[in-house]
Design a protein around this motif. Structure first.
Motif, PDB file in Angstrom:
ATOM      1  N   ALA A  76       0.821  -1.211   0.000  1.00  0.00           N
ATOM      2  CA  ALA A  76       0.000   0.000   0.000  1.00  0.00           C
ATOM      3  C   ALA A  76       0.857   1.266   0.000  1.00  0.00           C
ATOM      4  CB  ALA A  76      -0.932  -0.008   1.207  1.00  0.00           C
ATOM      5  N   GLU A  77       1.919   1.265   0.772  1.00  0.00           N
ATOM      6  CA  GLU A  77       2.803   2.427   0.808  1.00  0.00           C
ATOM      7  C   GLU A  77       3.461   2.656  -0.555  1.00  0.00           C
ATOM      8  OE1 GLU A  77       3.112   4.583   3.378  1.00  0.00           O
ATOM      9  OE2 GLU A  77       1.573   3.399   4.407  1.00  0.00           O
ATOM     10  N   HIS A  78       3.798   1.567  -1.221  1.00  0.00           N
ATOM     11  CA  HIS A  78       4.391   1.681  -2.555  1.00  0.00           C
ATOM     12  C   HIS A  78       3.399   2.298  -3.535  1.00  0.00           C
ATOM     13  CE1 HIS A  78       6.961   0.607  -5.968  1.00  0.00           C
ATOM     14  NE2 HIS A  78       5.878   0.110  -6.555  1.00  0.00           N
ATOM     15  N   VAL A  79       2.163   1.815  -3.503  1.00  0.00           N
ATOM     16  CA  VAL A  79       1.144   2.335  -4.417  1.00  0.00           C
ATOM     17  C   VAL A  79       0.854   3.804  -4.124  1.00  0.00           C
ATOM     18  CG1 VAL A  79      -1.289   2.127  -5.084  1.00  0.00           C
ATOM     19  CG2 VAL A  79       0.119   0.080  -4.848  1.00  0.00           C
ATOM     20  N   ALA A  80       0.752   4.160  -2.855  1.00  0.00           N
ATOM     21  CA  ALA A  80       0.508   5.556  -2.490  1.00  0.00           C
ATOM     22  C   ALA A  80       1.655   6.452  -2.958  1.00  0.00           C
ATOM     23  CB  ALA A  80       0.315   5.689  -0.988  1.00  0.00           C
ATOM     24  N   GLY A  81       2.862   5.902  -2.960  1.00  0.00           N
ATOM     25  CA  GLY A  81       4.014   6.664  -3.412  1.00  0.00           C
ATOM     26  C   GLY A  81       3.975   7.005  -4.890  1.00  0.00           C
ATOM     27  N   LEU A  82       3.088   6.338  -5.627  1.00  0.00           N
ATOM     28  CA  LEU A  82       2.911   6.640  -7.044  1.00  0.00           C
ATOM     29  C   LEU A  82       1.904   7.757  -7.276  1.00  0.00           C
ATOM     30  CD1 LEU A  82       2.698   2.955  -8.331  1.00  0.00           C
ATOM     31  CD2 LEU A  82       4.701   4.458  -8.383  1.00  0.00           C
ATOM     32  N   GLY A  83       1.333   8.270  -6.191  1.00  0.00           N
ATOM     33  CA  GLY A  83       0.405   9.387  -6.293  1.00  0.00           C
ATOM     34  C   GLY A  83      -1.056   9.010  -6.205  1.00  0.00           C
ATOM     35  N   PHE A  84      -1.369   7.726  -6.074  1.00  0.00           N
ATOM     36  CA  PHE A  84      -2.759   7.312  -5.952  1.00  0.00           C
ATOM     37  C   PHE A  84      -3.312   7.663  -4.571  1.00  0.00           C
ATOM     38  CE2 PHE A  84      -1.289   4.447  -9.289  1.00  0.00           C
ATOM     39  CZ  PHE A  84      -2.377   4.385 -10.151  1.00  0.00           C
ATOM     40  N   ALA A  85      -4.562   8.086  -4.513  1.00  0.00           N
ATOM     41  CA  ALA A  85      -5.287   8.169  -3.247  1.00  0.00           C
ATOM     42  C   ALA A  85      -5.620   6.726  -2.880  1.00  0.00           C
ATOM     43  CB  ALA A  85      -6.556   8.989  -3.403  1.00  0.00           C
ATOM     44  N   THR A  86      -4.935   6.196  -1.880  1.00  0.00           N
ATOM     45  CA  THR A  86      -4.909   4.755  -1.653  1.00  0.00           C
ATOM     46  C   THR A  86      -5.674   4.343  -0.408  1.00  0.00           C
ATOM     47  OG1 THR A  86      -2.735   4.638  -2.729  1.00  0.00           O
ATOM     48  CG2 THR A  86      -3.389   2.750  -1.373  1.00  0.00           C
ATOM     49  N   VAL A  87      -6.580   3.375  -0.611  1.00  0.00           N
ATOM     50  CA  VAL A  87      -7.240   2.667   0.482  1.00  0.00           C
ATOM     51  C   VAL A  87      -6.583   1.301   0.577  1.00  0.00           C
ATOM     52  CG1 VAL A  87      -9.406   1.626   1.273  1.00  0.00           C
ATOM     53  CG2 VAL A  87      -9.428   3.862   0.143  1.00  0.00           C
ATOM     54  N   ALA A  88      -6.318   0.853   1.787  1.00  0.00           N
ATOM     55  CA  ALA A  88      -5.765  -0.483   1.992  1.00  0.00           C
ATOM     56  C   ALA A  88      -6.544  -1.134   3.125  1.00  0.00           C
ATOM     57  CB  ALA A  88      -4.279  -0.410   2.336  1.00  0.00           C
ATOM     58  N   PHE A  89      -7.009  -2.359   2.885  1.00  0.00           N
ATOM     59  CA  PHE A  89      -7.838  -2.985   3.915  1.00  0.00           C
ATOM     60  C   PHE A  89      -7.394  -4.402   4.202  1.00  0.00           C
ATOM     61  CE2 PHE A  89      -9.996  -4.288   0.028  1.00  0.00           C
ATOM     62  CZ  PHE A  89     -10.485  -5.557   0.304  1.00  0.00           C
ATOM     63  N   ASP A  90      -7.736  -4.839   5.404  1.00  0.00           N
ATOM     64  CA  ASP A  90      -7.454  -6.192   5.837  1.00  0.00           C
ATOM     65  C   ASP A  90      -8.579  -6.642   6.747  1.00  0.00           C
ATOM     66  OD1 ASP A  90      -4.583  -7.916   5.814  1.00  0.00           O
ATOM     67  OD2 ASP A  90      -6.022  -8.520   7.351  1.00  0.00           O
ATOM     68  N   ILE A  91      -8.857  -7.928   6.760  1.00  0.00           N
ATOM     69  CA  ILE A  91      -9.914  -8.447   7.628  1.00  0.00           C
ATOM     70  C   ILE A  91      -9.480  -8.447   9.086  1.00  0.00           C
ATOM     71  CG2 ILE A  91      -9.243 -10.892   7.539  1.00  0.00           C
ATOM     72  CD1 ILE A  91     -12.297 -11.486   7.193  1.00  0.00           C
ATOM     73  N   SER A  92      -8.170  -8.349   9.324  1.00  0.00           N
ATOM     74  CA  SER A  92      -7.640  -8.369  10.685  1.00  0.00           C
ATOM     75  C   SER A  92      -7.473  -6.954  11.235  1.00  0.00           C
ATOM     76  CB  SER A  92      -6.279  -9.073  10.717  1.00  0.00           C
ATOM     77  OG  SER A  92      -5.617  -8.827  11.931  1.00  0.00           O
ATOM     78  N   PRO A  93      -8.269  -6.559  12.240  1.00  0.00           N
ATOM     79  CA  PRO A  93      -8.062  -5.236  12.847  1.00  0.00           C
ATOM     80  C   PRO A  93      -6.672  -5.086  13.443  1.00  0.00           C
ATOM     81  CG  PRO A  93     -10.195  -6.161  13.498  1.00  0.00           C
ATOM     82  CD  PRO A  93      -9.432  -7.266  12.818  1.00  0.00           C
ATOM     83  N   THR A  94      -6.098  -6.175  13.937  1.00  0.00           N
ATOM     84  CA  THR A  94      -4.754  -6.106  14.506  1.00  0.00           C
ATOM     85  C   THR A  94      -3.726  -5.773  13.436  1.00  0.00           C
ATOM     86  OG1 THR A  94      -5.322  -7.662  16.268  1.00  0.00           O
ATOM     87  CG2 THR A  94      -2.991  -7.420  15.750  1.00  0.00           C
ATOM     88  N   ALA A  95      -3.890  -6.339  12.248  1.00  0.00           N
ATOM     89  CA  ALA A  95      -2.988  -6.009  11.139  1.00  0.00           C
ATOM     90  C   ALA A  95      -3.101  -4.539  10.765  1.00  0.00           C
ATOM     91  CB  ALA A  95      -3.298  -6.885   9.928  1.00  0.00           C
ATOM     92  N   VAL A  96      -4.329  -4.027  10.716  1.00  0.00           N
ATOM     93  CA  VAL A  96      -4.548  -2.628  10.360  1.00  0.00           C
ATOM     94  C   VAL A  96      -3.927  -1.703  11.407  1.00  0.00           C
ATOM     95  CG1 VAL A  96      -6.317  -0.859  10.021  1.00  0.00           C
ATOM     96  CG2 VAL A  96      -6.603  -3.132   9.004  1.00  0.00           C
ATOM     97  N   ALA A  97      -4.093  -2.037  12.680  1.00  0.00           N
ATOM     98  CA  ALA A  97      -3.483  -1.230  13.743  1.00  0.00           C
ATOM     99  C   ALA A  97      -1.968  -1.245  13.627  1.00  0.00           C
ATOM    100  CB  ALA A  97      -3.925  -1.751  15.104  1.00  0.00           C
ATOM    101  N   ALA A  98      -1.403  -2.411  13.309  1.00  0.00           N
ATOM    102  CA  ALA A  98       0.050  -2.505  13.150  1.00  0.00           C
ATOM    103  C   ALA A  98       0.531  -1.707  11.945  1.00  0.00           C
ATOM    104  CB  ALA A  98       0.461  -3.966  13.015  1.00  0.00           C
ATOM    105  N   ALA A  99      -0.263  -1.693  10.865  1.00  0.00           N
ATOM    106  CA  ALA A  99       0.111  -0.895   9.692  1.00  0.00           C
ATOM    107  C   ALA A  99       0.143   0.588  10.045  1.00  0.00           C
ATOM    108  CB  ALA A  99      -0.873  -1.152   8.546  1.00  0.00           C
ATOM    109  N   HIS A 100      -0.831   1.042  10.817  1.00  0.00           N
ATOM    110  CA  HIS A 100      -0.818   2.432  11.285  1.00  0.00           C
ATOM    111  C   HIS A 100       0.435   2.713  12.101  1.00  0.00           C
ATOM    112  CE1 HIS A 100      -4.635   4.137   9.998  1.00  0.00           C
ATOM    113  NE2 HIS A 100      -5.266   3.039  10.368  1.00  0.00           N
TER     114      HIS A 100
END
Length: 221
Positions: A76-100
């Motif tokens: 997701a960070e790579h895609v956002a670095g290309l200038g896209f307004a990027t949404v990234a999702f995961d079914i695991s809330p723990t994974a999402v918290a760790a990504a933050h």
């Protein structure tokens, strides 16, 4: 216990209780406690994604992207670095918290969401959809629905990039994830009105067969 054993154990326990995706949250939770390792945790975006963006040079300005099953956010960070307004999702809330936590000043909109029941507003609304090694972690009984759901994220005029481990039609299905995709399963991503632009079968440096497939949805007429 190595990472493959932990993944196999958690997946088997979830499948035995009729919860084919519950093991993701358990894996990330155990990893957060130092009791397991997430096998796909890397410091860089997937090499086949980075190679594709270097070759294709997609223009992200003014366009939206979504990364399916984002995990800790490397793709997701790579895609956002290309200038896209990027949404990234995961079914695991723990994974999402760790990504933050790993990307505290990120422009990515990290969300906890289920691929099989995504927000209605996401339907056909992303110019670039990246599905990297998520569907291969889902069992056969929900895989077709997951493939359809991925395709439904692609906006008119948009692109879907699929990256997955591959297997031949006559190869047995492994007992534990990942469950590599056949060519027929890759082709099925085109079932949501998407046309294949290029399907590559690639053998990586470790000898593992990989798919990299690019699909496109035509513009609204």
């Amino acid at each position: 216990m190595n990472e493959d054993e932990a993944t196999g154990r958690l997946a088997a326990e979830s499948l035995a209780t009729g919860d084919p995706t519950g093991w993701f949250e358990r894996l990330y939770t155990e990893a957060g406690r130092g009791e397991a390792v997430v096998p796909w945790d890397r410091d860089a975006p997937h090499g086949l994604l980075a190679e594709w963006t270097a070759e294709r040079r997609p223009m992200g300005a003014g366009r939206r992207a979504v990364v399916v099953g984002c995990g800790y956010g490397r793709d997701a960070e790579h895609v956002a670095g290309l200038g896209f307004a990027t949404v990234a999702f995961d079914i695991s809330p723990t994974a999402v918290a760790a990504a933050h936590d790993r990307h505290p000043v990120s422009a990515v909109n990290y969300r906890a969401a289920d691929l099989l029941a995504p927000p209605a507003a996401w339907r056909r609304s992303f110019d670039l959809v990246v599905e990297s090694m998520t569907v291969q972690a889902l069992p056969t009984e929900i895989r077709a629905a997951a493939i359809d759901a991925v395709g439904e994220l692609v906006a008119p005029g948009g692109t879907l990039l699929v990256i997955a481990a591959g297997r031949a039609d006559d190869e047995p299905t492994p007992a534990a994830p990942p469950w590599p995709l056949t060519r027929a399963e890759i082709d099925a991503f085109g079932g949501a009105g998407l046309a294949p632009l290029r399907v590559e079968e690639i053998q990586d440096q470790s000898g593992v067969r990989r798919w990299r497939a690019e699909f496109h949805r035509g513009p609204v007429r």
